[in-house]
Design a protein around this motif. Structure first.
Motif, PDB file in Angstrom:
ATOM      1  N   PHE A  44       5.138 -18.126 -19.190  1.00 60.98           N
ATOM      2  CA  PHE A  44       5.463 -17.220 -20.290  1.00 60.98           C
ATOM      3  C   PHE A  44       4.406 -16.131 -20.437  1.00 60.98           C
ATOM      4  O   PHE A  44       4.719 -14.984 -20.746  1.00 60.98           O
ATOM      5  N   SER A  45       3.156 -16.488 -20.217  1.00 62.20           N
ATOM      6  CA  SER A  45       2.080 -15.504 -20.281  1.00 62.20           C
ATOM      7  C   SER A  45       2.264 -14.441 -19.195  1.00 62.20           C
ATOM      8  O   SER A  45       2.134 -13.239 -19.455  1.00 62.20           O
ATOM      9  N   ALA A  46       2.577 -14.874 -17.983  1.00 66.63           N
ATOM     10  CA  ALA A  46       2.816 -13.939 -16.880  1.00 66.63           C
ATOM     11  C   ALA A  46       4.042 -13.071 -17.171  1.00 66.63           C
ATOM     12  O   ALA A  46       4.045 -11.866 -16.890  1.00 66.63           O
ATOM     13  N   MET A  47       5.068 -13.672 -17.761  1.00 66.10           N
ATOM     14  CA  MET A  47       6.274 -12.923 -18.098  1.00 66.10           C
ATOM     15  C   MET A  47       5.928 -11.836 -19.125  1.00 66.10           C
ATOM     16  O   MET A  47       6.373 -10.698 -19.003  1.00 66.10           O
ATOM     17  N   GLY A  48       5.120 -12.176 -20.107  1.00 70.27           N
ATOM     18  CA  GLY A  48       4.708 -11.196 -21.113  1.00 70.27           C
ATOM     19  C   GLY A  48       3.914 -10.057 -20.504  1.00 70.27           C
ATOM     20  O   GLY A  48       4.126  -8.889 -20.843  1.00 70.27           O
ATOM     21  N   ARG A  49       2.999 -10.397 -19.579  1.00 72.16           N
ATOM     22  CA  ARG A  49       2.222  -9.342 -18.908  1.00 72.16           C
ATOM     23  C   ARG A  49       3.145  -8.431 -18.108  1.00 72.16           C
ATOM     24  O   ARG A  49       2.966  -7.208 -18.110  1.00 72.16           O
ATOM     25  N   GLY A  50       4.124  -9.001 -17.443  1.00 73.46           N
ATOM     26  CA  GLY A  50       5.067  -8.202 -16.666  1.00 73.46           C
ATOM     27  C   GLY A  50       5.894  -7.276 -17.537  1.00 73.46           C
ATOM     28  O   GLY A  50       6.118  -6.113 -17.194  1.00 73.46           O
ATOM     29  N   ILE A  51       6.332  -7.784 -18.672  1.00 73.35           N
ATOM     30  CA  ILE A  51       7.121  -6.963 -19.590  1.00 73.35           C
ATOM     31  C   ILE A  51       6.273  -5.829 -20.155  1.00 73.35           C
ATOM     32  O   ILE A  51       6.715  -4.682 -20.204  1.00 73.35           O
ATOM     33  N   ARG A  52       5.035  -6.138 -20.556  1.00 73.55           N
ATOM     34  CA  ARG A  52       4.149  -5.083 -21.067  1.00 73.55           C
ATOM     35  C   ARG A  52       3.858  -4.043 -19.989  1.00 73.55           C
ATOM     36  O   ARG A  52       3.814  -2.842 -20.264  1.00 73.55           O
ATOM     37  N   SER A  53       3.691  -4.477 -18.750  1.00 77.61           N
ATOM     38  CA  SER A  53       3.449  -3.547 -17.650  1.00 77.61           C
ATOM     39  C   SER A  53       4.658  -2.641 -17.423  1.00 77.61           C
ATOM     40  O   SER A  53       4.514  -1.436 -17.194  1.00 77.61           O
ATOM     41  N   ALA A  54       5.843  -3.219 -17.491  1.00 79.25           N
ATOM     42  CA  ALA A  54       7.059  -2.416 -17.316  1.00 79.25           C
ATOM     43  C   ALA A  54       7.202  -1.393 -18.440  1.00 79.25           C
ATOM     44  O   ALA A  54       7.590  -0.245 -18.195  1.00 79.25           O
ATOM     45  N   ILE A  55       6.874  -1.791 -19.653  1.00 75.33           N
ATOM     46  CA  ILE A  55       6.938  -0.859 -20.783  1.00 75.33           C
ATOM     47  C   ILE A  55       5.958   0.290 -20.581  1.00 75.33           C
ATOM     48  O   ILE A  55       6.298   1.461 -20.800  1.00 75.33           O
ATOM     49  N   ARG A  56       4.725  -0.040 -20.157  1.00 74.67           N
ATOM     50  CA  ARG A  56       3.740   1.019 -19.898  1.00 74.67           C
ATOM     51  C   ARG A  56       4.234   1.968 -18.814  1.00 74.67           C
ATOM     52  O   ARG A  56       4.081   3.185 -18.915  1.00 74.67           O
ATOM     53  N   ARG A  57       4.813   1.431 -17.763  1.00 71.19           N
ATOM     54  CA  ARG A  57       5.309   2.274 -16.669  1.00 71.19           C
ATOM     55  C   ARG A  57       6.437   3.178 -17.139  1.00 71.19           C
ATOM     56  O   ARG A  57       6.488   4.363 -16.773  1.00 71.19           O
ATOM     57  N   LEU A  58       7.332   2.654 -17.947  1.00 71.88           N
ATOM     58  CA  LEU A  58       8.408   3.492 -18.499  1.00 71.88           C
ATOM     59  C   LEU A  58       7.846   4.615 -19.355  1.00 71.88           C
ATOM     60  O   LEU A  58       8.342   5.756 -19.307  1.00 71.88           O
ATOM     61  N   GLU A  59       6.818   4.318 -20.135  1.00 65.09           N
ATOM     62  CA  GLU A  59       6.185   5.361 -20.947  1.00 65.09           C
ATOM     63  C   GLU A  59       5.555   6.432 -20.059  1.00 65.09           C
ATOM     64  O   GLU A  59       5.644   7.622 -20.359  1.00 65.09           O
ATOM     65  N   GLU A  60       4.927   6.029 -18.960  1.00 68.69           N
ATOM     66  CA  GLU A  60       4.349   6.997 -18.025  1.00 68.69           C
ATOM     67  C   GLU A  60       5.425   7.886 -17.422  1.00 68.69           C
ATOM     68  O   GLU A  60       5.244   9.105 -17.305  1.00 68.69           O
ATOM     69  N   VAL A  61       6.532   7.301 -17.044  1.00 66.95           N
ATOM     70  CA  VAL A  61       7.630   8.075 -16.452  1.00 66.95           C
ATOM     71  C   VAL A  61       8.195   9.041 -17.480  1.00 66.95           C
ATOM     72  O   VAL A  61       8.460  10.206 -17.166  1.00 66.95           O
ATOM     73  N   ARG A  62       8.363   8.585 -18.715  1.00 63.96           N
ATOM     74  CA  ARG A  62       8.860   9.481 -19.769  1.00 63.96           C
ATOM     75  C   ARG A  62       7.917  10.661 -19.986  1.00 63.96           C
ATOM     76  O   ARG A  62       8.365  11.793 -20.154  1.00 63.96           O
TER      77      ARG A  62
END
Length: 109
Positions: free
Chosen positions: A63-81
């Motif tokens: 679950f911790s790894a899943m949370g890190r992955g989700i936060r990383s994906a959110i950061r990447r989407l913000e960078e793309v935006r």
């Protein structure tokens, strides 16, 4: 059906759901896990407790790894935006500058 499963089965099911990112199943498993924990009476069997401890530690790591992955994906989407909306640059001190490109330019590149 999910509500009647023993705690170990629910821990295994939640691990598998997290492993394959089945968030809908995870949401369904939460009340069942809570109910199983409320009604849990540990046996005197040390192997059962060791199995449960292993499974909960495994799930926590997943679950911790899943949370890190989700936060990383959110950061990447913000960078793309930001890249789509304008130019990203940094000053001499490494601070991000927010320059907005004229309308139409950011869509071309």
């Amino acid at each position: 059906l999910v509500m009647q499963q023993p705690l170990e089965s629910l821990l295994d099911a939640s691990y598998e759901a997290a492993r394959v990112a089945d968030f809908a199943l995870l949401v369904d498993l939460i009340p069942a896990l809570e109910a199983a924990l409320d009604g849990f009476v540990p046996d005197q069997d040390r192997t059962q407790l060791a199995r449960l401890q292993h499974k909960t530690a495994r799930n926590a790591a997943c679950f911790s790894a899943m949370g890190r992955g989700i936060r990383s994906a959110i950061r990447r989407l913000e960078e793309v935006r930001r890249a789509v909306n304008g130019l990203g640059a940094y000053d001499s001190k490494g601070q991000r500058l927010n320059h907005v490109a004229p309308e139409g330019y950011s869509r071309r590149f």
